[in-house]
Scaffold this motif. Sequence first.
Motif, PDB file in Angstrom:
ATOM      1  N   GLY A   1       0.801  -1.247  -0.153  1.00 24.22           N
ATOM      2  CA  GLY A   1      -0.037  -0.175  -0.081  1.00 24.22           C
ATOM      3  C   GLY A   1       0.925   1.284   0.017  1.00 24.22           C
ATOM      4  N   SER A   2       0.218   2.291  -0.520  1.00 23.85           N
ATOM      5  CA  SER A   2       1.055   3.736  -0.506  1.00 23.85           C
ATOM      6  C   SER A   2       1.115   4.222   0.953  1.00 23.85           C
ATOM      7  N   TYR A   3       1.898   5.024   1.116  1.00 20.17           N
ATOM      8  CA  TYR A   3       2.334   5.796   2.381  1.00 20.17           C
ATOM      9  C   TYR A   3       0.903   6.314   2.815  1.00 20.17           C
ATOM     10  N   TRP A   4      -0.178   7.024   2.252  1.00 21.78           N
ATOM     11  CA  TRP A   4      -1.004   7.758   2.401  1.00 21.78           C
ATOM     12  C   TRP A   4      -1.957   6.779   2.913  1.00 21.78           C
ATOM     13  N   THR A   5      -2.234   5.565   2.618  1.00 21.79           N
ATOM     14  CA  THR A   5      -3.068   4.754   3.253  1.00 21.79           C
ATOM     15  C   THR A   5      -2.835   3.597   4.331  1.00 21.79           C
ATOM     16  N   SER A   6      -1.306   3.448   4.159  1.00 18.25           N
ATOM     17  CA  SER A   6      -0.745   2.525   5.209  1.00 18.25           C
ATOM     18  C   SER A   6      -0.110   3.189   6.465  1.00 18.25           C
ATOM     19  N   VAL A   7       0.742   4.321   6.214  1.00 18.73           N
ATOM     20  CA  VAL A   7       1.473   4.741   7.301  1.00 18.73           C
ATOM     21  C   VAL A   7       0.996   6.235   7.718  1.00 18.73           C
ATOM     22  N   PHE A   8       0.314   7.033   6.807  1.00 21.61           N
ATOM     23  CA  PHE A   8      -0.076   8.363   7.392  1.00 21.61           C
ATOM     24  C   PHE A   8      -1.116   8.204   8.164  1.00 21.61           C
ATOM     25  N   PRO A   9      -2.178   7.508   8.418  1.00 23.44           N
ATOM     26  CA  PRO A   9      -3.242   7.535   9.107  1.00 23.44           C
ATOM     27  C   PRO A   9      -2.829   6.946  10.664  1.00 23.44           C
ATOM     28  N   ALA A  10      -1.777   6.074  10.757  1.00 25.60           N
ATOM     29  CA  ALA A  10      -1.524   5.519  11.909  1.00 25.60           C
ATOM     30  C   ALA A  10      -0.499   6.699  12.630  1.00 25.60           C
ATOM     31  N   VAL A  11       0.332   7.526  11.604  1.00 25.74           N
ATOM     32  CA  VAL A  11       1.117   8.555  12.211  1.00 25.74           C
ATOM     33  C   VAL A  11       0.400   9.504  12.921  1.00 25.74           C
ATOM     34  N   CYS A  12      -0.626   9.899  12.063  1.00 23.15           N
ATOM     35  CA  CYS A  12      -1.477  11.132  12.419  1.00 23.15           C
ATOM     36  C   CYS A  12      -2.142  10.924  13.802  1.00 23.15           C
ATOM     37  N   LEU A  13      -2.797   9.517  13.829  1.00 24.12           N
ATOM     38  CA  LEU A  13      -3.480   9.058  14.968  1.00 24.12           C
ATOM     39  C   LEU A  13      -2.548   9.116  16.224  1.00 24.12           C
ATOM     40  N   LEU A  14      -1.606   8.587  16.056  1.00 27.17           N
ATOM     41  CA  LEU A  14      -0.441   8.505  17.009  1.00 27.17           C
ATOM     42  C   LEU A  14      -0.267   9.970  17.807  1.00 27.17           C
ATOM     43  N   GLY A  15       0.242  10.874  16.611  1.00 27.37           N
ATOM     44  CA  GLY A  15       0.404  12.283  17.045  1.00 27.37           C
ATOM     45  C   GLY A  15      -0.497  12.972  17.811  1.00 27.37           C
ATOM     46  N   PHE A  16      -1.940  12.829  17.070  1.00 32.89           N
ATOM     47  CA  PHE A  16      -2.979  13.284  18.099  1.00 32.89           C
ATOM     48  C   PHE A  16      -3.155  12.720  19.233  1.00 32.89           C
ATOM     49  N   GLY A  17      -3.041  11.469  19.430  1.00 29.61           N
ATOM     50  CA  GLY A  17      -3.015  11.019  20.694  1.00 29.61           C
ATOM     51  C   GLY A  17      -1.922  11.365  21.877  1.00 29.61           C
ATOM     52  N   MET A  18      -0.565  11.441  21.338  1.00 30.38           N
ATOM     53  CA  MET A  18       0.354  12.225  22.051  1.00 30.38           C
ATOM     54  C   MET A  18       0.146  13.467  22.481  1.00 30.38           C
ATOM     55  N   THR A  19      -0.530  14.148  21.657  1.00 35.34           N
ATOM     56  CA  THR A  19      -0.683  15.731  21.877  1.00 35.34           C
ATOM     57  C   THR A  19      -1.643  15.924  22.924  1.00 35.34           C
ATOM     58  N   ILE A  20      -2.627  14.963  23.050  1.00 32.84           N
ATOM     59  CA  ILE A  20      -4.020  15.167  23.856  1.00 32.84           C
ATOM     60  C   ILE A  20      -3.074  15.027  25.220  1.00 32.84           C
ATOM     61  N   THR A  21      -2.046  14.013  25.213  1.00 28.06           N
ATOM     62  CA  THR A  21      -1.489  13.385  26.521  1.00 28.06           C
ATOM     63  C   THR A  21      -0.745  14.271  27.053  1.00 28.06           C
ATOM     64  N   VAL A  22       0.636  14.738  26.285  1.00 22.83           N
ATOM     65  CA  VAL A  22       1.729  15.349  26.655  1.00 22.83           C
ATOM     66  C   VAL A  22       1.559  16.478  27.695  1.00 22.83           C
ATOM     67  N   ALA A  23       0.992  17.434  27.152  1.00 26.75           N
ATOM     68  CA  ALA A  23       1.007  18.798  27.903  1.00 26.75           C
ATOM     69  C   ALA A  23       0.193  18.553  29.230  1.00 26.75           C
ATOM     70  N   PRO A  24      -1.205  17.899  29.103  1.00 27.06           N
ATOM     71  CA  PRO A  24      -1.803  17.642  30.382  1.00 27.06           C
ATOM     72  C   PRO A  24      -1.160  16.546  31.331  1.00 27.06           C
ATOM     73  N   LEU A  25      -0.137  15.654  30.823  1.00 26.64           N
ATOM     74  CA  LEU A  25       0.653  14.737  31.895  1.00 26.64           C
ATOM     75  C   LEU A  25       1.750  15.734  32.668  1.00 26.64           C
ATOM     76  N   THR A  26       2.300  16.338  31.808  1.00 30.56           N
ATOM     77  CA  THR A  26       3.398  17.332  32.487  1.00 30.56           C
ATOM     78  C   THR A  26       2.764  18.113  33.507  1.00 30.56           C
ATOM     79  N   THR A  27       1.578  18.956  33.208  1.00 26.60           N
ATOM     80  CA  THR A  27       1.077  19.855  34.084  1.00 26.60           C
ATOM     81  C   THR A  27       0.267  19.029  35.438  1.00 26.60           C
TER      82      THR A  27
END
Length: 491
Positions: free
Chosen positions: A332-358
């Motif tokens: 599969g292409s990057y946009w269908t096989s890797v990109f969605p996973a990277v985006c979800l991982l990035g969004f999940g970490m974004t929601i977590t990191v700053a509140p975790l530090t606080t």
Amino acid sequence: MTFIDGTVVNVALPALQAELHATITDVQWVVEAYALFLGALILVGGAMGDQLGRKRVFLFGVVSFTAASIFCGLATSPRMLIIARGLQGIGAAFLVPGSLAIISATFNDADRGRAIGTWSGFSAITTAIGPVIGGWLIENVSWRAAFFVNVPLAAIVVMLSLMFMDESHDEARTARIDWMGALLGVLGLGGVVFGLLEWPPLGSGNPLVVGSLALGALCLVLLVVVERRARNPMMPLDLFRSRTFTLANVLTLLLYGALGVVFFLLPLYLIQVQHYSATAAGAAFVPFAIIMFTLSRWAGGLVARIGPRLPLTIGPVIAAIGIGLFARGSGGSYWTSVFPAVCLLGFGMTITVAPLTTTVMAAVETHRAGVASGINNAVARVAGLLTIAVFSVLLAHQFDVEITPRLDRLALSPAVRAHVGKELPKMAGAELKNVAMDPGQRTTVQRSIDEAFVSGFRVVVLGAAILALAAAAFGAGIGRDRQPMRQDSKR
């Protein structure tokens, strides 16, 4: 320098594996040697800066980190590179904690938030562009250039620091630095990691493996004993009386452990199995950094609006889904096989990191927030160190289970089978060009090795997703402490 180096090295692993003829255990050590000394010594580095002068210790870290980077670039064997990476981790342990401490000491309350925000922004930018620049250097120059790039950066840092940076100390700090705790931390983590990484090639019953695991476990137990009795421990255990502080650090250990496994294995998978160029593999992570950079300010306000429990539960769940998507299969292409996973991982970490530090810093008394943040930072560094070591055993086992019957079915001659067997410790990095067999047979063997590695990759990635879900469970248990933890005595 440290953010670029931390991301570039993972992209460089396939290239240095090919040039230095390194096994999968060797490249694991390239990552682990750095993380071991950084994670074990980062609290000591922060304490030395407070006591001896933050500017002085920071510049020492810059110079020693750069010298070790040159050593890395000149390495001619896996062992030499592993030693150089360990020295680089020691330098980073003095460099990393000093940066935020210098900012806090330099700016007043009104400007400090914006200064830290600028620091965070540059961290995100370098995290994003580091793998791309490093991948281009690896592809067009050499993997060695990924280390030599630190030299001009260090020269700029030293010059600007000498011209514009003031010295600062923590005047209240008079106690001796906890060298015994640091030594036990290095020996404990080092023993456990060594035993786990050498388990697959040497076997679980090997005396060296058993001895190192036993020594590591003993040193970690002694570390707890010493830290409980030390007058000025590098890791004050009484902080863990706060339920919120304890749960937040367990969450950090699990979630960052899962992230470390993904960041280690994904470049190997993309370059060696999917045949991405080094530049393309580095660029694959760019959406992760862009999402964190764009949404971190919004995520930082979540605790004030809705409390810590919801973001620290939902964030790891989204990250777990993103990690799990990497296991869907090859092709599969990057946009269908890797990109969605990277985006979800990035969004999940974004929601977590700053509140975790606080949450970590709010769980203790205000004057101990710096120590609490330092411990949480150390836990995040150690997390990847431990999970890469643990999952290396799982990866090797699954690879062996898959590759042995596949090769048996090919009916290779004893000479060819022996030659292929010598390359199997490299897994997907196996080199079959010099093996005496016809092109069709070589293609079939290479496909079998790739498929066995993909099988191991899927198992490990799913295991990492389970770790992230476990982190969400601990996040669900976090609430607001009724009041900050009280300090029993002042030292």
